[in-house]
Design a protein around this motif. Structure first.
Motif, short mmCIF file in Angstrom:
data_model
loop_
_atom_site.label_atom_id
_atom_site.label_comp_id
_atom_site.label_asym_id
_atom_site.label_seq_id
_atom_site.Cartn_x
_atom_site.Cartn_y
_atom_site.Cartn_z
N LYS A 120 100.09 17.66 -17.02
CA LYS A 120 98.95 18.58 -17.06
C LYS A 120 99.13 19.74 -18.04
CE LYS A 120 100.22 21.32 -13.03
NZ LYS A 120 99.83 21.68 -11.67
N ASN A 121 100.36 20.09 -18.39
CA ASN A 121 100.54 21.20 -19.34
C ASN A 121 100.77 20.75 -20.77
OD1 ASN A 121 100.19 23.27 -17.45
ND2 ASN A 121 102.28 22.93 -16.67
N GLN A 122 100.57 19.45 -20.98
CA GLN A 122 100.72 18.94 -22.34
C GLN A 122 99.39 19.06 -23.07
OE1 GLN A 122 102.61 15.14 -22.12
NE2 GLN A 122 102.45 14.79 -24.31
N LYS A 123 99.45 19.30 -24.38
CA LYS A 123 98.21 19.41 -25.14
C LYS A 123 97.55 18.04 -25.27
CE LYS A 123 99.02 23.58 -27.68
NZ LYS A 123 99.34 24.24 -28.95
N ALA A 124 96.23 18.02 -25.12
CA ALA A 124 95.51 16.75 -25.14
C ALA A 124 95.64 16.05 -26.48
CB ALA A 124 94.04 16.98 -24.81
N GLY A 125 95.84 16.82 -27.54
CA GLY A 125 95.96 16.23 -28.88
C GLY A 125 97.17 15.35 -29.03
N GLN A 126 98.16 15.51 -28.11
CA GLN A 126 99.40 14.74 -28.24
C GLN A 126 99.35 13.44 -27.45
OE1 GLN A 126 101.95 17.71 -26.63
NE2 GLN A 126 102.12 18.88 -28.54
N LEU A 127 98.23 13.18 -26.78
CA LEU A 127 98.18 12.02 -25.89
C LEU A 127 97.80 10.74 -26.64
CD1 LEU A 127 96.29 13.65 -22.90
CD2 LEU A 127 98.75 13.32 -23.16
N SER A 128 98.06 9.61 -25.99
CA SER A 128 97.65 8.33 -26.56
C SER A 128 96.15 8.14 -26.33
CB SER A 128 98.41 7.20 -25.86
OG SER A 128 97.93 7.06 -24.54
N GLY A 129 95.60 7.13 -26.99
CA GLY A 129 94.16 6.90 -26.90
C GLY A 129 93.68 6.69 -25.47
N GLY A 130 94.44 5.89 -24.71
CA GLY A 130 94.04 5.60 -23.33
C GLY A 130 94.07 6.85 -22.47
N GLN A 131 95.12 7.65 -22.67
CA GLN A 131 95.24 8.87 -21.87
C GLN A 131 94.14 9.87 -22.24
OE1 GLN A 131 99.25 9.64 -22.97
NE2 GLN A 131 100.10 8.63 -21.16
N ARG A 132 93.81 9.92 -23.53
CA ARG A 132 92.71 10.80 -23.94
C ARG A 132 91.42 10.41 -23.25
NH1 ARG A 132 92.44 12.85 -29.96
NH2 ARG A 132 94.63 13.00 -30.45
N GLN A 133 91.21 9.09 -23.16
CA GLN A 133 90.00 8.60 -22.52
C GLN A 133 89.97 9.04 -21.06
OE1 GLN A 133 87.81 6.93 -24.59
NE2 GLN A 133 86.40 7.34 -22.92
N MET A 134 91.14 9.04 -20.43
CA MET A 134 91.22 9.49 -19.04
C MET A 134 90.90 10.99 -18.96
SD MET A 134 94.64 7.67 -17.64
CE MET A 134 95.03 6.00 -18.09
N VAL A 135 91.44 11.76 -19.90
CA VAL A 135 91.15 13.20 -19.91
C VAL A 135 89.65 13.42 -20.07
CG1 VAL A 135 91.49 15.38 -21.15
CG2 VAL A 135 93.41 13.83 -20.83
N ALA A 136 89.05 12.63 -20.98
CA ALA A 136 87.62 12.80 -21.25
C ALA A 136 86.80 12.48 -20.01
CB ALA A 136 87.21 11.90 -22.42
N MET A 137 87.17 11.41 -19.31
CA MET A 137 86.43 11.05 -18.10
C MET A 137 86.69 12.08 -17.00
SD MET A 137 86.53 7.05 -17.44
CE MET A 137 86.46 5.90 -18.75
N GLY A 138 87.95 12.49 -16.89
CA GLY A 138 88.29 13.50 -15.89
C GLY A 138 87.51 14.77 -16.13
N ARG A 139 87.40 15.16 -17.41
CA ARG A 139 86.65 16.36 -17.76
C ARG A 139 85.20 16.21 -17.29
NH1 ARG A 139 84.44 15.54 -22.29
NH2 ARG A 139 82.50 15.97 -21.24
N ALA A 140 84.62 15.03 -17.54
CA ALA A 140 83.23 14.81 -17.16
C ALA A 140 83.05 14.83 -15.64
CB ALA A 140 82.75 13.49 -17.73
N LEU A 141 84.07 14.37 -14.91
CA LEU A 141 83.96 14.31 -13.45
C LEU A 141 84.08 15.68 -12.80
CD1 LEU A 141 86.03 11.11 -12.71
CD2 LEU A 141 83.55 11.38 -12.57
N MET A 142 84.63 16.64 -13.53
CA MET A 142 84.82 17.97 -12.96
C MET A 142 83.52 18.62 -12.53
SD MET A 142 87.98 18.66 -12.67
CE MET A 142 87.89 20.43 -12.33
N LEU A 143 82.42 18.13 -13.09
CA LEU A 143 81.12 18.69 -12.72
C LEU A 143 80.59 18.08 -11.42
CD1 LEU A 143 78.86 19.01 -15.87
CD2 LEU A 143 79.71 20.79 -14.37
N LYS A 144 81.32 17.13 -10.85
CA LYS A 144 80.81 16.36 -9.72
C LYS A 144 79.41 15.82 -10.04
CE LYS A 144 83.11 17.16 -5.53
NZ LYS A 144 83.21 15.72 -5.50
N PRO A 145 79.33 15.06 -11.13
CA PRO A 145 78.01 14.63 -11.58
C PRO A 145 77.42 13.56 -10.66
CG PRO A 145 79.69 13.52 -12.85
CD PRO A 145 80.41 14.49 -11.95
N GLU A 146 76.11 13.48 -10.67
CA GLU A 146 75.45 12.37 -10.00
C GLU A 146 75.30 11.20 -10.96
OE1 GLU A 146 72.14 13.46 -7.19
OE2 GLU A 146 72.38 15.35 -8.28
#
Lengths: 302, 322, 235
Positions: free
Chosen positions: C129-155
């Protein structure tokens, strides 16, 4: 020589305050703000107004923190100057740059508009205060302290360095710890994604102007304390702060800080070989050198 | 008497506006047709004026040599002054273009701003170069002996207009050539110009040099008109900013607009003087600042409400290719 | 019940030419809907238009019973729609944790529970969690991106090609995660090149071509449709 380096650090801390704001505006708002030097001038003159007119008028007593050259009046004037310029910067954005953004004007047009704004601010100051050199506290003897290594330095200069570092630390904490600060970094990273994330980028832009304007104003006041006030002072800082910004890579706050010190030291050390009036040209030559060798700056990728 | 007073006033106004029109034409090559953001016009203004002054004046001799220093004095005719001014400005443009033209547009802006300030500092500080802050005087004026001195400005007006018209047609011809088409393609979108980075760089460089040479001629025309120059003349205000306002007002990308803008803005500039003359005495000394404030606000109004200027951009179609 | 309704929308980036022509789509509560079609069919443009990055020139978009077309993206986000762009979908110089915090930017309540849920869904993110997102692999970035989107508790979650550029081994794990997200009650529109896989996990599918509706049906039916198979599923 060591003395010149010390003076360079003092000058560098003022340049850094200008460059940090410039680099933030450059990255987040997206254009080269040629009015940034005038934010410095504006801050210096707002403080002048508060110190010499407003506070005496309401009967606020004059005081002085010996051995510094200023007292409580300046302590009050300093944040007021920062706040007024911050508001001025936001107002300029709302009445000028925002309209141009809405028209999808390119960054060059915005830069041109900022050049116009810089002249408008400078002319306003000239109309109100005229073109004389002014001191916050005229006629004051300002003895220097003798430090080891035969360095002579005025207490004011030590204060200037400390004040600048204090502001930079505040900014650092703001960017690392607060929600708005993180959102600013996010916007600087990727504006489109910030928008997608639900960050209101117009609000971020307003914050950027406020911080950039406030820091520039602080730099201007500190320069006024160190040397003197003149309507052209900010314009003369424009090349050094751009040089510091480019040296430290555009958009990089810590780069701008280091760039500020490098340019400040280079400018002061050059006075050992060149007429002091060439300080500006020294900053310019360093900038050209960077553009030739490493245009992305020391912290830039590629 | 009254009439001749007014007409000589109008003539001097027309000469200055004409000189500024030359600068606008030079800037139009760079900005209007290529999108180069040069905000160091004052530097080329300064170099053009000084170069022509030193080419056309003799080296100070006798008692003058003690008071006036200049690095050279060739005592050549006026035309050589104009040519020399153009050439030296072209060389300076080349030097400033090398580090900046490969980078983003704003780098050129910062660099030209820096060079203009540096040039002014050098002329101010280096006594041996061109007499330091006191500057140079008594530049020769062509056809000086043809008319009486008080009527000479009519001659100089003709000279200015001829220079302006020649430059106008030279630029029009260049812009309508295939070369001009490439320039505009670069301005619109560097990618779609379907050229290598090196080609783009070369075309930008040619445009920067061409425009700066025209500015050099403008500087020379100025020097021989006022017959006295000093570094304090070539400030960002008089030397750069007002020229930008002129071009934006007239319509960038339009040579007629460039000329029109120069005359309109110079007219407004001079006209505001009549207005500020009505100010109370205490404000009189600040009048120039008020006038420049008005010009500054005018630029912002143009950028927001009429970015195409009075005339707007003219469609240029190459007869050869289309 | 329909949660999102795209009703005869036309949109494009430049005034003269449209990319979407009279396009319609419905997303029901709890559904995964796949949008498939060849390159340039307007799939990504559709998501951008739903999210307010592009203004429809005609037609309207409704979230539940409220018209959202014409609103700014951050307003649409406030109403419970999250969007994960295909590329540049993380803040590279921010840490993973900060990326997730940015996802919750418009929330004023305590979001620590949501963050815990995201970390439970993507345990690897918690470790780093304290690593910069720019250093992640493509798959992990995708997880960060989805996680970011889920933080809104979207419908409603809009996913633009979540499998693009990922190694095959990550593709199936990302698709599994999408199913898990859906199982928590989030309705999802997914745009995919990887049409077969996308249809397999979704309830219904829409086939687009040239910015127009070609066909829509239950996913099974589309998978079984020979013409769809030949034209869009690669065999």
């Amino acid at each position: 020589m060591i003395e010149l380096i010390v003076y360079g650090i003092v000058l560098g801390s003022i340049i850094a305050l200008g460059a940090i704001g410039l680099t933030m505006v450059y990255r987040i708002v997206g254009f080269a703000n040629f009015a940034h030097g005038e934010f410095m001038t504006g801050g210096a003159y707002v403080a002048l107004f508060v110190v010499t007119i407003l506070l005496p008028w309401i009967g606020f007593p004059d005081s002085r923190f010996v051995p510094l050259s200023f007292g409580w009046r300046m302590v009050i004037a300093f944040p007021i100057a920062m706040a007024v310029v911050a508001i001025l910067a936001i107002a300029l954005d709302k009445i000028l740059y925002k309209k141009l953004r809405a028209k999808k004007s390119g960054p060059v047009i915005l830069a041109m508009a900022s050049l116009g704004a810089s002249f408008i601010i400078r002319m306003t100051i000239l109309i109100i205060w005229g073109s004389d050199y002014i001191f916050y506290r005229p006629g004051l003897m300002r003895p220097a302290l003798d430090l080891p290594l035969s360095v002579k330095i005025r207490p004011d200069q030590i204060f200037i360095f400390c004040a600048a570092i204090f502001l930079v630390i505040l900014l650092h904490l703001f960017l690392k710890r607060t929600k708005m600060g993180k959102a600013m970094r996010a916007t600087a990273d990727n504006t489109d994604l910030a928008l997608v994330t639900g960050i209101d980028t117009e609000r971020i832009i307003a914050w950027t102007w406020a911080i950039g304007g406030g820091l520039a104003a602080a730099g201007g006041v500190l320069y006024g304390i160190d040397v003197q006030l003149h309507p052209g002072m900010g314009w003369n800082f424009l090349i050094p702060i751009f040089a510091a910004t480019i040296l430290g890579s555009i958009g990089n706050i810590y780069g701008a800080l280091i760039g500020g010190f490098v340019i400040g030291i280079a400018q002061q050390v050059s006075t050992a070989f060149l007429a002091p009036t060439y300080k500006l040209a020294v900053a310019f030559m360093i900038m050209i050198l960077i553009l030739l060798i490493r245009p992305q700056g020391i912290f830039g990728k590629e | 008497m009254e009439f001749s007073g007014i007409s000589s006033y109008v003539v001097s106004l027309a000469i200055m506006a004409g000189i500024y029109a030359v600068f606008c034409l030079g800037l139009n090559i760079q900005w209007g047709y290529t999108g180069l953001f040069n905000i160091g016009i004052a530097g080329f203004f300064c170099i053009g004026a000084y170069t022509s002054a030193m080419i056309t004046t003799p080296m100070p001799s006798g008692i003058y040599a003690q008071y006036v220093h200049q690095i050279f004095g060739l005592n050549l005719p006026f035309v050589f002054g104009l040519m020399g001014a153009a050439i030296v400005c072209g060389v300076v443009a080349l030097l400033i273009g090398i580090p900046t033209l490969r980078l983003g547009e704003d780098y050129l802006a910062i660099a030209t701003l820096g060079i203009a300030e540096t040039i002014r500092l050098i002329f101010n500080n280096e006594q041996w170069l061109a007499n330091g802050p006191r500057g140079l005087m008594d530049m020769p004026q062509p056809f000086h002996s043809v008319v009486s001195p008080q009527n000479y400005n009519y001659i100089y007006l003709i000279i200015t207009v001829i220079a302006m018209v020649i430059i106008y047609f030279a630029i029009e011809k260049a812009i309508r050539s295939p070369w001009g088409r490439v320039l505009r393609a670069i301005r619109e979108d560097e990618g779609s110009a379907s050229m290598s980075g090196k080609d783009v760089f070369n075309f930008k460089m040619q445009s920067l040099i061409f425009g700066s040479m025209v500015m050099g001629i403008g500087g020379a025309l100025y020097a021989h008109y006022t017959k006295a120059i000093s570094p304090s003349v070539f400030t960002p205000l008089y030397g750069t900013f007002i020229i930008w306002v002129m071009l934006m007002a007239g319509g960038s990308g339009n040579n007629k607009g460039a000329i029109l803008g120069a005359y309109v803005i110079w007219g407004i500039w001079v006209g505001t003087k009549f207005v500020t003359d009505f100010l109370p005495y205490t404000l009189q000394s600040r009048a120039p600042y008020i006038r420049f404030l008005i010009i500054g606000i005018l630029l912002e109004v143009i950028l927001i409400y009429r970015p195409q200027g009075l005339l707007g951009e003219e469609k240029k179609i190459s007869k050869l290719l289309d | 019940m329909t949660i999102l309704k795209v009703d005869s929308v036309s949109a494009g980036y430049v005034p003269e030419s449209n990319i979407l022509h009279d396009l319609s789509l419905e997303l029901n509560e709890g559904e995964i809907v796949s949008v498939i079609g060849p390159n340039g069919a307007g799939k990504s443009t559709l998501l951008k238009t739903i999210f307010g990055l592009l203004k429809p020139k005609s037609g309207k978009i409704q979230l539940k019973n409220e018209v959202i077309s014409g609103l700014k993206p951050f307003r649409i986000a406030q109403k419970g729609v999250s969007y994960v762009p295909q590329v540049n979908n993380v803040f590279p110089s921010l840490t993973i944790q900060e990326n997730l915090e940015m996802g919750a930017f418009i929330r004023s309540d305590d979001y620590s529970d949501t963050m815990e849920e995201v970390y439970t869904l993507f345990p690897v993110l918690k470790e780093r969690k304290n690593q910069k997102a720019g250093q992640l692999s493509g798959g992990q970035r995708q997880m960060v991106a989805m996680g970011r989107a889920l933080m809104l508790k979207p419908e409603v979650l809009l996913l633009d090609e979540p499998s693009a550029g990922l190694a095959p081994i990550f593709v199936s794990s990302i698709f599994d995660k999408i199913k898990e997200i859906n199982a928590t009650g989030v309705s999802i529109i997914i745009v995919e090149q990887n049409a077969k896989e996308a249809l397999k996990m979704s309830h219904r599918g829409y086939v687009l071509a040239m910015g127009q509706n070609v066909l829509d049906d239950k996913s099974d039916a589309l998978l079984a449709n020979e013409e769809v198979g030949r034209l869009y599923l690669g065999g």
